[in-house]
Design a protein around this motif. Structure first.
Motif, PDB file in Angstrom:
ATOM      1  N   LEU A  26       0.829  -1.211   0.000  1.00 42.15           N
ATOM      2  CA  LEU A  26       0.000   0.000   0.000  1.00 42.15           C
ATOM      3  C   LEU A  26       0.861   1.258   0.000  1.00 42.15           C
ATOM      4  O   LEU A  26       0.555   2.223  -0.702  1.00 42.15           O
ATOM      5  CB  LEU A  26      -0.932   0.006   1.205  1.00 42.15           C
ATOM      6  N   HIS A  27       1.920   1.230   0.766  1.00 41.79           N
ATOM      7  CA  HIS A  27       2.827   2.382   0.812  1.00 41.79           C
ATOM      8  C   HIS A  27       3.426   2.649  -0.568  1.00 41.79           C
ATOM      9  O   HIS A  27       3.471   3.795  -1.019  1.00 41.79           O
ATOM     10  CB  HIS A  27       3.929   2.149   1.841  1.00 41.79           C
TER      11      HIS A  27
ATOM     12  N   LYS B 122       2.234   1.727  -3.495  1.00 38.86           N
ATOM     13  CA  LYS B 122       1.194   2.151  -4.439  1.00 38.86           C
ATOM     14  C   LYS B 122       0.793   3.607  -4.205  1.00 38.86           C
ATOM     15  O   LYS B 122       0.590   4.363  -5.141  1.00 38.86           O
ATOM     16  CB  LYS B 122      -0.034   1.263  -4.296  1.00 38.86           C
ATOM     17  N   ARG B 123       0.674   4.008  -2.945  1.00 37.58           N
ATOM     18  CA  ARG B 123       0.249   5.375  -2.633  1.00 37.58           C
ATOM     19  C   ARG B 123       1.341   6.405  -2.862  1.00 37.58           C
ATOM     20  O   ARG B 123       1.051   7.557  -3.146  1.00 37.58           O
ATOM     21  CB  ARG B 123      -0.237   5.456  -1.191  1.00 37.58           C
ATOM     22  N   SER B 124       2.596   5.993  -2.739  1.00 34.00           N
ATOM     23  CA  SER B 124       3.684   6.948  -2.949  1.00 34.00           C
ATOM     24  C   SER B 124       3.921   7.187  -4.442  1.00 34.00           C
ATOM     25  O   SER B 124       4.589   8.154  -4.808  1.00 34.00           O
ATOM     26  CB  SER B 124       4.965   6.474  -2.281  1.00 34.00           C
TER      27      SER B 124
END
Length: 62
Positions: free
Chosen positions: A50-51, A53-55
């Protein structure tokens, strides 16, 4: 910078130490420690994904 291999190796060693401490303190059996470590490793993998993908970081596969 730490790459994924370094992070997973560190996580594995930390979980081993925590599992040993829990086994000694609370008399947990091997199956319980494996279940806890597996859950933590899975949660860490999801959080890492998730980190990433979000970054919006794009990495090349070398």
């Amino acid at each position: 910078m730490l790459n994924a291999q370094v992070i997973t190796a560190l996580l594995r060693h930390i979980l081993t130490a925590v599992g040993g401490a829990l086994a000694a303190r609370y008399s947990l059996d091997g199956a319980s420690i494996e279940a806890i470590a597996g859950g933590v490793a899975t949660a860490a993998g999801v959080a890492w994904s998730l980190h990433d993908k979000r970054s919006g970081v794009t990495r090349s596969n070398n």
